[in-house]
Design a protein around this motif. Structure first.
Motif, mmCIF file in Angstrom:
data_model
loop_
_atom_site.group_PDB
_atom_site.id
_atom_site.type_symbol
_atom_site.label_atom_id
_atom_site.label_comp_id
_atom_site.label_asym_id
_atom_site.label_seq_id
_atom_site.Cartn_x
_atom_site.Cartn_y
_atom_site.Cartn_z
ATOM 1 N N VAL A 132 0.740 -1.520 0.161
ATOM 2 C CA VAL A 132 0.233 0.162 -0.029
ATOM 3 C C VAL A 132 0.687 0.977 0.224
ATOM 4 C CG1 VAL A 132 -0.192 0.252 2.636
ATOM 5 C CG2 VAL A 132 -2.203 1.225 1.409
ATOM 6 N N LEU A 133 2.197 1.349 0.502
ATOM 7 C CA LEU A 133 3.369 1.954 0.786
ATOM 8 C C LEU A 133 3.776 2.461 -1.030
ATOM 9 C CD1 LEU A 133 4.514 1.742 3.534
ATOM 10 C CD2 LEU A 133 2.551 3.327 3.293
ATOM 11 N N ALA B 254 10.549 -5.495 5.022
ATOM 12 C CA ALA B 254 11.868 -5.694 4.433
ATOM 13 C C ALA B 254 11.563 -5.320 3.507
ATOM 14 C CB ALA B 254 12.264 -7.415 4.322
ATOM 15 N N CYS B 255 12.821 -4.606 2.553
ATOM 16 C CA CYS B 255 13.110 -4.495 1.457
ATOM 17 C C CYS B 255 13.817 -3.655 0.783
ATOM 18 C CB CYS B 255 12.354 -2.761 1.527
ATOM 19 S SG CYS B 255 13.408 -1.644 2.305
ATOM 20 N N VAL C 207 6.470 -2.593 -11.246
ATOM 21 C CA VAL C 207 6.900 -3.475 -10.071
ATOM 22 C C VAL C 207 6.629 -2.195 -9.786
ATOM 23 C CG1 VAL C 207 8.756 -3.510 -9.130
ATOM 24 C CG2 VAL C 207 9.054 -4.472 -11.173
ATOM 25 N N PRO C 208 5.589 -2.784 -7.863
ATOM 26 C CA PRO C 208 5.562 -1.746 -7.457
ATOM 27 C C PRO C 208 6.565 -1.398 -6.339
ATOM 28 C CG PRO C 208 4.481 -3.745 -6.385
ATOM 29 C CD PRO C 208 5.453 -3.906 -7.866
ATOM 30 N N ALA C 209 6.790 0.413 -6.325
ATOM 31 C CA ALA C 209 7.899 0.734 -5.536
ATOM 32 C C ALA C 209 7.439 2.270 -5.367
ATOM 33 C CB ALA C 209 9.026 1.145 -6.399
ATOM 34 N N ILE D 50 15.077 3.995 -4.882
ATOM 35 C CA ILE D 50 14.059 3.164 -5.351
ATOM 36 C C ILE D 50 13.433 2.136 -4.270
ATOM 37 C CG2 ILE D 50 12.951 1.880 -6.779
ATOM 38 C CD1 ILE D 50 14.038 2.535 -9.225
ATOM 39 N N VAL D 51 12.758 2.210 -3.758
ATOM 40 C CA VAL D 51 12.051 0.684 -2.289
ATOM 41 C C VAL D 51 11.060 -0.042 -2.893
ATOM 42 C CG1 VAL D 51 11.878 1.165 0.001
ATOM 43 C CG2 VAL D 51 13.317 2.627 -0.543
#
Length: 103
Positions: free
Chosen positions: A4-5, A96-97, A32-34, A57-58
């Protein structure tokens, strides 16, 4: 990292190495969600040079994006991964990321 973030969508072409024709990439990974931070900052490249990163990018912890990968940002700009860091904290209640700094 909770999805969601991760409000942006990027395309990642993982770096596969060099050939006689230049850099080679594996198949593109679209959507890709980022989360993207386009603040310029100094980082150290894998070869020891200090370079200016134009974006950080996270993304999720399983992102396959080695240094040298080609990344297309939401605005259509294509950039190259300088460094990749996987952040984990086994046993702790934190997400984790994967953090990627880009040229």
């Amino acid at each position: 990292m909770p999805e969601v973030l991760l409000r942006h969508r990027i395309t990642v072409e993982p770096y596969a190495g060099e050939s006689a024709y230049g850099p080679q990439y594996r198949h593109a990974i679209p959507n890709v969600p980022a989360m993207i931070d386009e603040t310029a900052r100094m980082v150290r490249a894998p070869d020891g040079r200090q370079v200016t990163a134009s974006a950080t990018i996270v993304a999720g912890p399983l992102l396959d994006c080695p240094p040298g990968s080609r990344i297309t940002l939401p605005d259509g700009r294509t950039t190259t991964a300088i460094t990749t860091a996987h952040h984990t904290a086994p046993g702790l209640p934190v997400p984790a990321c994967t953090e990627v700094t880009c040229e």
